[in-house]
Design an enzyme around this catalytic site. Structure first.
Site, PDB file in Angstrom:
ATOM      1  N   SER A 538      -8.557 -60.692  28.435  1.00 27.51           N
ATOM      2  CA  SER A 538      -9.734 -60.053  27.863  1.00 27.51           C
ATOM      3  C   SER A 538      -9.725 -58.564  28.214  1.00 27.51           C
ATOM      4  O   SER A 538      -8.802 -57.852  27.833  1.00 27.51           O
ATOM      5  CB  SER A 538     -11.004 -60.758  28.361  1.00 27.51           C
ATOM      6  OG  SER A 538     -12.120 -60.386  27.603  1.00 27.51           O
ATOM      7  N   ASP A 623     -12.064 -66.786  18.564  1.00 27.00           N
ATOM      8  CA  ASP A 623     -12.563 -65.997  19.692  1.00 27.00           C
ATOM      9  C   ASP A 623     -13.753 -65.135  19.271  1.00 27.00           C
ATOM     10  O   ASP A 623     -13.679 -64.380  18.311  1.00 27.00           O
ATOM     11  CB  ASP A 623     -11.445 -65.103  20.227  1.00 27.00           C
ATOM     12  CG  ASP A 623     -11.711 -64.603  21.629  1.00 27.00           C
ATOM     13  OD1 ASP A 623     -12.877 -64.296  21.929  1.00 27.00           O
ATOM     14  OD2 ASP A 623     -10.765 -64.516  22.416  1.00 27.00           O
ATOM     15  N   HIS A 658     -12.428 -67.814  22.953  1.00 27.61           N
ATOM     16  CA  HIS A 658     -12.115 -66.941  24.079  1.00 27.61           C
ATOM     17  C   HIS A 658     -11.710 -67.709  25.330  1.00 27.61           C
ATOM     18  O   HIS A 658     -10.844 -67.275  26.079  1.00 27.61           O
ATOM     19  CB  HIS A 658     -13.332 -66.062  24.368  1.00 27.61           C
ATOM     20  CG  HIS A 658     -13.014 -64.841  25.172  1.00 27.61           C
ATOM     21  ND1 HIS A 658     -12.195 -63.841  24.705  1.00 27.61           N
ATOM     22  CD2 HIS A 658     -13.408 -64.449  26.414  1.00 27.61           C
ATOM     23  CE1 HIS A 658     -12.119 -62.875  25.613  1.00 27.61           C
ATOM     24  NE2 HIS A 658     -12.825 -63.232  26.667  1.00 27.61           N
TER      25      HIS A 658
END
Length: 686
Positions: A538, A623, A658
């Protein structure tokens, strides 16, 4: 792994992007459209390429998965906690991927009442997540959220725990959680903007009515803020919060007055963060107001709550970051951090005693656990370290007696914590600042520069990666890897200033700190460039993207998971989920100064014709935090420009978002892919 197969090629459709009079050409902008069959076809080509290149590691991946799984107790359960007369726990059954939520009345050994069996609920779905479980004050009803897509857009539902009936009430596009008023029929919940996914509206719902009748209680108009709702531990107040990266604001309503209007606690002031705890007739406010960089605690009477009435309760300290306050009827507990280390301080309200829990390691992690019971003298906390499995401990704050309720089991019979060594070292950054690194390795691993080392960091949002124990990581340590956590600026490991020095126009400190940590580890003979690997996900994936542009020859391999790499284009598009709330972290590129600074490090915009290390990039099609097209575009541009023959692999989970796969063990398959990538590069897959 074979590198002879031709990598997927991506067509270019140049798109002109103009900001501040400057022109950029994005040849891969068209990948932003998941409805375009050519986009899906490209992603599937990348997956096929990944599968072909890594075919020789498939058996090893399977073996790694089984090895990782074998250390984990399948029929495991959490330590029960008591709330409103019931003991609540979560357990798993052998061969099952999802948790079972249960409770027992009054006694821990009473008959179990199963609230939710997620294994049954997950049938027919590629992804399943139950979240936001909230029990009504009379213990008869449950509110819960279900996500079957992995975009964190939950359907809010309700269940009668006496009959097992799931009500017809279904509220879509929520955060998944709800707060009960004292009447056991009114709930407050938060909805998301369907496009940006920002949590922006609080509604009131009466059980048994249509969601179309729900009353809008609050709308957060500022698109740099998100809103949420919760109940104080004292149960007396329902609280609506609004927060941005730098600023917070709260409104309160008594739980026994659901038809009333929320009252402003204290209006937002730019740069002032605060959070609330309630006890007796007062609120206790953790805040950075008036320059309290590392936070202090104020208190105020519940009748006059605005900031001009706040009085200091715990003063600000330059050397100690005050992270949280947990309140009990006779004690309060402070979570602090000094010189990077967690501390827990216990104080009696009557002032007769205060003390710290003793910890004697320098690579440990401890934190206050689940403590919903207000009327107790027992504090539950969690302790672990890089070499010590996690323990859940109940500590009697009066007698100081402690009981280890559960120590994480490492199955397989091979683990002995005495076989592993942990330490903390300090690298010198290019500006002279000392950056801490937590290390763990097997005691037989040579420290002569020949050992492989995986260096990990996150470095954003003030989020601290503490040195924690991992059973999965043993698969690397037992094969001679050293594991390093670089506590770079951008996190809060060394206090709030450590965060401030790694954001906005100082963001590059995060990247250079990481590189300087790598150079230190090489200089001190922990590893060498031929055996050094780096990993981040991320915002940590952004770190990876910046690092490989800035110091590509320093690493043999890089893993970038769900990486935020197209910083400028994303931050200029306020329709992309969560963009506007990020301005205080990265800056607003609609302002020229921030645009220029972001352009100087944005990984996608700084890919150039040079050699890059071996790279594995992962993402999820659904995501909601970092859209799949950021790494897709990045990989396409890397393929076009890089001048080496090193591996560049892109693996897309076409069903997940995610957080990756939803099953308890399914996520281990993703870990096995990453570890196989590293171990193959080290020729250790046999």
């Amino acid at each position: 792994m074979s590198t002879e197969l031709k990598a997927p090629s991506v067509k270019k459709i140049p798109k002109e992007l103009i900001a501040h009079g400057e022109r950029r050409i994005d040849e891969y902008y068209w990948l932003n459209d998941p409805e375009n069959p050519d986009v899906i076809a490209y992603l599937e080509q990348e997956n096929a390429y990944y599968d072909t290149i890594t075919a020789n590691t498939k058996d090893f991946q399977g073996a790694l998965f089984e090895e990782m799984k074998s250390r984990i107790k399948e029929d495991d359960s959490s330590v029960p906690y008591k709330s409103n007369g019931y003991w609540y726990a979560t357990r798993y059954e052998i061969g099952k991927e999802y948790p079972i939520f249960g409770r027992r009345f009054e006694k821990e050994d009473a008959a179990e009442e199963v609230i939710f069996n997620c294994n049954e609920m997950a049938k027919g779905f590629d992804y399943f997540k139950l979240g936001g479980l909230s029990i009504s004050p009379n213990n008869q009803l449950a509110a819960f959220g279900v996500d079957t897509v992995s975009r964190r857009q939950y359907i809010l539902q309700f269940k009668n725990l006496l009959t097992g009936e799931v009500f017809d009430d279904k509220i879509e596009n929520t955060t998944g959680s709800a707060v009960w008023a004292d009447d056991n029929k009114t709930v407050f919940y938060c909805k998301k903007d369907p496009v940006t996914l920002r949590s922006d509206k609080i509604y009131k719902h009466i059980l048994g009515t249509s969601s179309e009748e729900d009353v809008l209680v609050f709308c957060e108009e500022d698109d740099t803020y998100s809103t949420f709702v919760y109940k104080t531990k004292s149960k007396k107040y329902i609280v609506i919060g609004s927060s941005s990266t730098l600023t917070s604001e709260y409104q309160i309503l008594r739980s026994d007055n659901p038809e009333g209007a929320f009252q402003m606690f204290s209006k937002r002031e730019r740069g002032v963060e605060y959070s609330l705890a309630h006890y007796g007739d007062k609120f206790y406010i953790l805040t950075n107001k008036d320059g309290a960089t590392n936070f202090k605690v104020m208190r105020v009477n519940e009748q006059q709550t605005s900031s001009e009435h706040w009085e200091e309760f715990i003063a600000h300290r330059e050397e100690v970051l005050l992270e949280d306050i947990e309140i009990f009827s006779e004690h309060y507990v402070l979570s602090e951090r000094e010189n990077g280390l967690n501390q827990i301080k216990i104080v009696r309200w009557d002032g007769k005693e205060s003390y710290y829990l003793p910890f004697d390691n320098e690579t440990y992690t401890t934190y206050v656990g689940t403590n919903p019971d207000f009327e107790t003298n027992v504090l539950r906390y969690v302790y672990n370290s890089l070499t010590t499995p996690s323990s859940v401990i109940d500590f009697n704050m009066d007698t100081k007696a402690k009981e280890v309720k559960k120590e994480q089991e490492v199955l397989g019979g091979k683990f002995d914590k005495e076989n592993y060594t942990s330490e903390r070292v300090w690298a010198t950054a290019q500006d002279g600042v000392k950056v801490p690194i937590s290390l763990v390795y097997h005691k037989d691993t040579p420290l002569d520069g020949s050992s492989p080392l995986l260096q990990y960091a996150y470095g954003s949002y003030g989020y601290t990666i503490d040195p924690y124990f991992s059973t999965v990581r043993l698969s690397l340590l037992d094969r001679g890897f050293i594991y390093a956590i670089a506590h770079v600026r951008g996190g809060e490991y060394l206090g709030r200033t450590w965060y401030e020095e790694g954001k906005l126009l100082k963001k590059k400190n995060t990247f250079t700190d990481f590189i300087d940590c790598s150079k230190y580890l090489i200089a001190e003979k922990y590893t060498s460039p031929a055996h050094l690997y780096a990993s981040g996900g991320s915002a940590g994936g952004l770190l990876m993207g910046a690092v490989v542009n800035m110091a590509p020859t320093l690493y043999n391999g890089i893993i970038a998971a769900v990486p935020f790499v197209d910083v400028v284009t994303t931050m200029l598009d306020d329709s992309i989920p969560l963009t506007t709330g990020e301005y205080d972290e990265w800056g607003n590129p609609n302002t020229k100064e921030y645009y220029d600074y972001m352009m100087s490090y944005s990984p996608y915009d700084n890919v150039k014709a040079q050699k890059y290390p071996h790279m594995l990039v992962t993402t999820g099609l659904h995501d909601s935090q970092v859209q799949y097209f950021e790494p897709a575009k990045w990989v396409a541009r890397l393929r076009e420009l890089k001048t080496d023959k090193n591996l560049l692999l892109f693996n897309i989970n076409m069903e997940a978002g995610h957080g990756g796969a939803s099953g308890r063990f399914e996520s281990l398959k993703e870990e096995a892919k990453e570890y196989a990538f590293l171990l193959e590069l080290e020729h250790k897959i046999q």
